[in-house]
Design an enzyme around this catalytic site. Structure first.
Site, PDB file in Angstrom:
ATOM      1  CD  GLU A   1     -28.198  -1.405  13.805  1.00  0.00           C
ATOM      2  OE1 GLU A   1     -27.191  -0.693  13.970  1.00  0.00           O
ATOM      3  OE2 GLU A   1     -29.112  -1.124  13.004  1.00  0.00           O
TER       4      GLU A   1
ATOM      5  NE  ARG B   1     -29.850   1.905  14.667  1.00  0.00           N
ATOM      6  CZ  ARG B   1     -29.965   3.244  14.596  1.00  0.00           C
ATOM      7  NH1 ARG B   1     -30.791   3.894  15.410  1.00  0.00           N
ATOM      8  NH2 ARG B   1     -29.292   3.925  13.707  1.00  0.00           N
TER       9      ARG B   1
ATOM     10  CB  SER C   1     -24.967  -0.851  10.467  1.00  0.00           C
ATOM     11  OG  SER C   1     -24.854   0.278   9.663  1.00  0.00           O
TER      12      SER C   1
END
Ligand SMILES: Cc1cc2nc3c(=O)[nH]c(=O)nc-3n(C[C@H](O)[C@H](O)[C@H](O)COP(=O)(O)OP(=O)(O)OC[C@H]3O[C@@H](n4cnc5c(N)ncnc54)[C@H](O)[C@@H]3O)c2cc1C
Length: 288
Positions: free
Chosen positions: A280, A160, A210
């Site tokens: 995230e 990420r 998420s």
């Protein structure tokens, strides 16, 4: 180019929360995009480039600058043998459909990620064992007011993470390399993965997927569940009872509710397991 003022970011984020952007523009060409960025820099005005808003938590106090949305006007997709070029505003689902229609395999993993090609490259989005970095050959960006073509290596993709985050790069397009495969198998794989998403994820509520990154050696959702936070709420923000890794908006949650919930979850998981959860989701603007 579409230019709006005091535009509610709740219309442009999948959490359906957030205050107003002072200015909100949708460029229709990369030249327009470059011109907008140049103007913001000249005027010393803050700007934020967004795609589909599927990984954003925008403050209820809004964004005091220009939000530049790269959307379908900048979303052309072209195929050249096993390579697909997608402008940044193309949705990954659309790119995946084009891949399937051309019997190209390798991006089935990304077909259900609800982001744009640009946002997916910026985030190095991934799912089901695949990541954008596995298929990207190069990324076209605007950096320091210049167009530049970055190789996959130069993008320094990690979990990420991409170099675009540190170097203030605007992604204008990506090139991906796939392989010829069997169209029926590609279709079957995509429907299988889509079925898994529907079964496991709370897609019936607004969310940003998420909420936390996967901490090394753990799964965020499992830690949250084992801390006893399934269904934990702050206002209408809730730890999903279907998948504890998702924070969902079950009604009229504000970004402050979601932020407070994120802080509570972090604190409680740390107290129980000593593991630091890191969002995230990208936080935009001021949070208290
Ligand atoms: C139901 C659901 C499921 C999800 N599942 C997954 C999943 O399986 N895997 C996964 O990785 N993610 C998942 N996500 C999160 C999200 O879809 C991805 O992170 C996606 O890549 C974000 O793309 P976006 O266009 O929506 O970006 P945005 O949310 O609009 O922006 C995200 C970040 O990218 C930057 N950005 C966006 N476009 C550009 C551009 N062109 N140039 C430079 N910077 C840019 C923004 O400034 C911001 O920092 C999910 C989200 C939801 C709501």
């Amino acid at each position: 180019m579409i230019e709006l003022t005091n535009e509610s970011m709740s219309k442009h984020t999948t959490f359906r929360t957030g205050g107003n952007a002072a200015k909100f523009v949708i460029p229709e060409s990369v030249e327009e995009l470059k011109a907008v960025i140049r103007k913001c820099k000249e005027d010393n005005e803050k700007y934020l480039v967004i795609g589909n808003g599927s990984n954003l938590l925008v403050s209820d106090r809004g964004f005091d600058g220009t939000v530049i949305q790269i959307a379908d006007k900048l979303g052309r997709i072209t195929v050249n043998a096993e390579e697909i070029y997608a402008e940044a505003g193309a949705m990954l689902s659309a790119v995946a459909r084009v891949a399937r229609d051309n019997s190209l395999t390798g991006m089935e993993f990304a077909s259900g990620i609800p982001g744009s090609a640009g946002g997916a490259a910026y985030m190095n989005a991934g799912a089901y064992g695949g990541e954008m970095k596995d298929i990207i050959t190069y990324v076209d960006v605007i950096v320091n007011n210049e167009f530049k073509r970055m190789t996959c290596e130069e993008m320094e993709f990690g979990y990420r993470h991409s170099a675009a985050m540190e170097q203030d790069m605007i992604v204008t397009g990506i090139s991906i390399k796939l392989r010829y495969g069997d169209k029926d198998k590609i279709t079957a794989e995509m429907s299988e993965l889509s079925k898994k998403r529907v079964e496991k994820q709370p897609l019936e509520y607004p969310s940003a997927g998420s909420t936390f990154k996967r901490p090394t050696g753990h799964f965020a959702g499992k830690l949250i569940e084992d801390t006893g936070l399934r269904g934990y709420r702050v206002g209408d923000a809730m730890v999903s009872d279907k998948h504890c890794g998702f924070v969902v908006n079950v009604g009229n949650a504000t970004s402050d509710d979601i932020y407070q919930l994120i802080c509570d979850v972090k604190e409680k998981v740390y107290a129980k397991f000593g593991v630091e959860l890191e969002p995230e989701v990208r936080l935009i603007g001021e949070f208290e």
